[in-house]
Design a protein around this motif. Structure first.
Motif, PDB file in Angstrom:
ATOM      1  N   LEU A   1     -53.978 -47.642  29.422  1.00 45.43           N
ATOM      2  CA  LEU A   1     -53.522 -46.634  28.473  1.00 45.43           C
ATOM      3  C   LEU A   1     -52.551 -47.207  27.452  1.00 45.43           C
ATOM      4  O   LEU A   1     -51.878 -48.212  27.707  1.00 45.43           O
ATOM      5  N   LYS A   2     -52.493 -46.537  26.325  1.00 42.05           N
ATOM      6  CA  LYS A   2     -51.423 -46.756  25.349  1.00 42.05           C
ATOM      7  C   LYS A   2     -50.526 -45.537  25.458  1.00 42.05           C
ATOM      8  O   LYS A   2     -50.954 -44.413  25.172  1.00 42.05           O
ATOM      9  N   GLY A   3     -49.278 -45.738  25.873  1.00 41.69           N
ATOM     10  CA  GLY A   3     -48.403 -44.609  26.136  1.00 41.69           C
ATOM     11  C   GLY A   3     -48.708 -44.014  27.498  1.00 41.69           C
ATOM     12  O   GLY A   3     -49.578 -44.477  28.226  1.00 41.69           O
ATOM     13  N   GLY A   4     -47.970 -42.956  27.854  1.00 40.76           N
ATOM     14  CA  GLY A   4     -48.198 -42.345  29.153  1.00 40.76           C
ATOM     15  C   GLY A   4     -47.527 -43.126  30.266  1.00 40.76           C
ATOM     16  O   GLY A   4     -46.538 -43.826  30.061  1.00 40.76           O
ATOM     17  N   SER A   5     -48.075 -43.010  31.458  1.00 38.53           N
ATOM     18  CA  SER A   5     -47.466 -43.620  32.637  1.00 38.53           C
ATOM     19  C   SER A   5     -48.532 -44.220  33.540  1.00 38.53           C
ATOM     20  O   SER A   5     -49.727 -43.923  33.405  1.00 38.53           O
ATOM     21  N   GLU A   6     -48.092 -45.055  34.483  1.00 36.11           N
ATOM     22  CA  GLU A   6     -49.032 -45.618  35.453  1.00 36.11           C
ATOM     23  C   GLU A   6     -49.601 -44.521  36.346  1.00 36.11           C
ATOM     24  O   GLU A   6     -50.751 -44.600  36.790  1.00 36.11           O
ATOM     25  N   GLU A   7     -48.792 -43.499  36.607  1.00 36.84           N
ATOM     26  CA  GLU A   7     -49.273 -42.375  37.417  1.00 36.84           C
ATOM     27  C   GLU A   7     -50.437 -41.676  36.720  1.00 36.84           C
ATOM     28  O   GLU A   7     -51.443 -41.326  37.354  1.00 36.84           O
ATOM     29  N   LEU A   8     -50.304 -41.468  35.411  1.00 41.27           N
ATOM     30  CA  LEU A   8     -51.394 -40.861  34.643  1.00 41.27           C
ATOM     31  C   LEU A   8     -52.612 -41.770  34.634  1.00 41.27           C
ATOM     32  O   LEU A   8     -53.750 -41.309  34.804  1.00 41.27           O
ATOM     33  N   ALA A   9     -52.409 -43.073  34.440  1.00 42.23           N
ATOM     34  CA  ALA A   9     -53.517 -44.033  34.446  1.00 42.23           C
ATOM     35  C   ALA A   9     -54.244 -43.997  35.792  1.00 42.23           C
ATOM     36  O   ALA A   9     -55.481 -44.035  35.848  1.00 42.23           O
ATOM     37  N   LYS A  10     -53.479 -43.880  36.880  1.00 42.79           N
ATOM     38  CA  LYS A  10     -54.073 -43.815  38.218  1.00 42.79           C
ATOM     39  C   LYS A  10     -54.907 -42.547  38.369  1.00 42.79           C
ATOM     40  O   LYS A  10     -56.027 -42.565  38.902  1.00 42.79           O
ATOM     41  N   GLY A  11     -54.366 -41.429  37.886  1.00 47.66           N
ATOM     42  CA  GLY A  11     -55.090 -40.171  37.980  1.00 47.66           C
ATOM     43  C   GLY A  11     -56.388 -40.200  37.201  1.00 47.66           C
ATOM     44  O   GLY A  11     -57.427 -39.706  37.668  1.00 47.66           O
ATOM     45  N   ILE A  12     -56.345 -40.796  36.009  1.00 47.69           N
ATOM     46  CA  ILE A  12     -57.564 -40.884  35.199  1.00 47.69           C
ATOM     47  C   ILE A  12     -58.570 -41.841  35.843  1.00 47.69           C
ATOM     48  O   ILE A  12     -59.780 -41.621  35.779  1.00 47.69           O
ATOM     49  N   ALA A  13     -58.065 -42.893  36.484  1.00 47.81           N
ATOM     50  CA  ALA A  13     -58.956 -43.803  37.209  1.00 47.81           C
ATOM     51  C   ALA A  13     -59.673 -43.060  38.336  1.00 47.81           C
ATOM     52  O   ALA A  13     -60.871 -43.273  38.578  1.00 47.81           O
TER      53      ALA A  13
ATOM     54  N   LYS B   1     -50.488 -34.444  26.574  1.00 44.72           N
ATOM     55  CA  LYS B   1     -49.212 -33.978  27.114  1.00 44.72           C
ATOM     56  C   LYS B   1     -48.213 -35.121  27.248  1.00 44.72           C
ATOM     57  O   LYS B   1     -47.001 -34.928  27.078  1.00 44.72           O
ATOM     58  N   GLU B   2     -48.704 -36.331  27.542  1.00 43.02           N
ATOM     59  CA  GLU B   2     -47.828 -37.500  27.692  1.00 43.02           C
ATOM     60  C   GLU B   2     -47.858 -38.413  26.472  1.00 43.02           C
ATOM     61  O   GLU B   2     -47.311 -39.515  26.511  1.00 43.02           O
ATOM     62  N   GLY B   3     -48.521 -37.967  25.411  1.00 49.38           N
ATOM     63  CA  GLY B   3     -48.607 -38.790  24.207  1.00 49.38           C
ATOM     64  C   GLY B   3     -49.334 -40.098  24.456  1.00 49.38           C
ATOM     65  O   GLY B   3     -48.966 -41.148  23.916  1.00 49.38           O
ATOM     66  N   ALA B   4     -50.389 -40.029  25.261  1.00 47.51           N
ATOM     67  CA  ALA B   4     -51.116 -41.238  25.668  1.00 47.51           C
ATOM     68  C   ALA B   4     -52.514 -41.271  25.090  1.00 47.51           C
ATOM     69  O   ALA B   4     -53.064 -40.260  24.646  1.00 47.51           O
ATOM     70  N   ASP B   5     -53.093 -42.457  25.121  1.00 50.60           N
ATOM     71  CA  ASP B   5     -54.463 -42.659  24.663  1.00 50.60           C
ATOM     72  C   ASP B   5     -55.122 -43.681  25.579  1.00 50.60           C
ATOM     73  O   ASP B   5     -54.445 -44.573  26.123  1.00 50.60           O
ATOM     74  N   VAL B   6     -56.439 -43.550  25.768  1.00 48.44           N
ATOM     75  CA  VAL B   6     -57.177 -44.491  26.617  1.00 48.44           C
ATOM     76  C   VAL B   6     -57.538 -45.732  25.812  1.00 48.44           C
ATOM     77  O   VAL B   6     -58.170 -45.629  24.759  1.00 48.44           O
ATOM     78  N   VAL B   7     -57.137 -46.900  26.314  1.00 44.50           N
ATOM     79  CA  VAL B   7     -57.429 -48.167  25.651  1.00 44.50           C
ATOM     80  C   VAL B   7     -58.734 -48.767  26.176  1.00 44.50           C
ATOM     81  O   VAL B   7     -59.573 -49.246  25.412  1.00 44.50           O
ATOM     82  N   ALA B   8     -58.894 -48.760  27.491  1.00 43.62           N
ATOM     83  CA  ALA B   8     -60.089 -49.370  28.096  1.00 43.62           C
ATOM     84  C   ALA B   8     -60.339 -48.780  29.478  1.00 43.62           C
ATOM     85  O   ALA B   8     -59.408 -48.366  30.172  1.00 43.62           O
ATOM     86  N   VAL B   9     -61.609 -48.766  29.853  1.00 46.00           N
ATOM     87  CA  VAL B   9     -62.031 -48.283  31.171  1.00 46.00           C
ATOM     88  C   VAL B   9     -63.110 -49.214  31.710  1.00 46.00           C
ATOM     89  O   VAL B   9     -64.008 -49.636  30.973  1.00 46.00           O
ATOM     90  N   ALA B  10     -63.027 -49.543  32.990  1.00 48.92           N
ATOM     91  CA  ALA B  10     -64.088 -50.317  33.656  1.00 48.92           C
ATOM     92  C   ALA B  10     -64.394 -49.648  34.986  1.00 48.92           C
ATOM     93  O   ALA B  10     -63.488 -49.154  35.665  1.00 48.92           O
TER      94      ALA B  10
END
Length: 292
Positions: A166-178, A258-267
């Motif tokens: 992610l760009k912005g946001g948190s690792e917790e959000l990145a984990k949830g999206i994963a 909500k966290e001002g984040a954007d997705v950079v990459a997904v695998a």
């Protein structure tokens, strides 16, 4: 010559960890002498591994590793789910993922050539696993993502692995999206990623499904109806448009905003995807192996 019984083969297999067919042959070659057979297997194990490498390996595990803004997924295949669930197989998969992360390998060929903690290269360590386990083991795929922002990996049952950056946001959000990606497998991240050909096809389908009454409506009304249907379909096939699995009252896009984040990459990797599995009759194989 000592009679080569099922019990003797089983004992050699337990002691050596080699496959049943290899154990039977080792006993035959050494006139039923189990000690000589153990030594025979140790000397010829890697040579046998090359022969096993032609067998289909469609089971296995996805392993993950991450540190210092880098994350990797590695797919390690085995022939059977039984082997994939064994603790020593998981340990090997985790060790290869760790090598992938620390070596900086960009692809699976570079990973196979990288040094393994057990000695030699990852490819040589894989052959040693084949000799010990008695099945074809393959380091099939790897993916690496680097990111300055939040980065998370998620493994589901060892069979699905995901990395989200992610760009912005948190690792917790990145984990949830994963976790969401593991569950829903969206084909695209954002609406602009959806191919124009797909949208054109869906428009044709939407138009063909409309009644004559709807088709008779003014062009601007007709366009709004079709656009509404297309927008719904695009939401279903894009990560940001799907209801978020951790809170289905909002979309993934809403959670990001909500966290001002954007997705950079997904695998996303799934064990065995793209491999044609072969149905084996293991009972027949055992019976055949025991015919001396």
């Amino acid at each position: 010559m000592t009679a080569i019984t099922a019990k003797l083969v089983s004992e050699l297999r337990e002691r050596s960890g080699a496959g049943m067919m290899d154990c039977k042959k080792a006993l035959v070659e050494n006139n039923g002498d189990i000690e000589a057979a153990v030594e025979y297997l140790r000397k010829t194990g890697l040579a046998k591994a090359d022969k096993k490498a032609s067998r289909v390996a469609a089971e296995g595990l996805i392993a993950a590793a991450s540190a210092n803004g880098q994350a990797v997924l590695v797919e390690i295949n085995s022939e059977t789910d039984f082997v994939a669930k064994a603790p020593n197989f998981k340990e090997f998969a985790d060790s290869v993922a760790d090598v992938a992360l620390k070596s900086g390998a960009a692809d699976v060929d570079a990973l196979k050539a990288a040094a393994h903690p057990a000695g030699g290269s990852v490819e040589e360590a894989t052959k040693a696993q084949i000799a010990t386990i008695g099945e074809n083991i393959q380091v099939r795929r790897m993916v690496r993502i680097a990111n300055d922002g939040p980065l998370a990996t998620y493994l589901h049952g060892g069979r699905i692995g995901v990395i989200v950056a992610l760009k912005g946001g948190s690792e917790e959000l990145a984990k949830g999206i994963a976790m969401h990606v593991a569950a829903m497998n969206p084909p695209h991240i954002k609406p602009e990623d959806v191919p124009a050909e797909f949208i054109a096809k869906e428009k044709d389908i939407a138009l063909s499904q409309m009644t004559d009454k709807d088709k008779a409506k003014p062009a601007e009304i007709l366009e709004k109806i079709i656009s509404g249907k297309i927008n719904k379909i695009v939401s279903e096939v894009t990560l940001v448009g799907q209801p978020y699995v951790l809170d289905t009252n909002v979309t993934v896009g809403d959670a990001l905003k909500k966290e001002g984040a954007d997705v950079v990459a997904v695998a996303r990797l799934v064990v065995g995807e793209g491999i044609e599995k072969v149905q084996e009759d293991y009972l027949a194989e055992v019976q055949k192996a025991m015919q001396v």
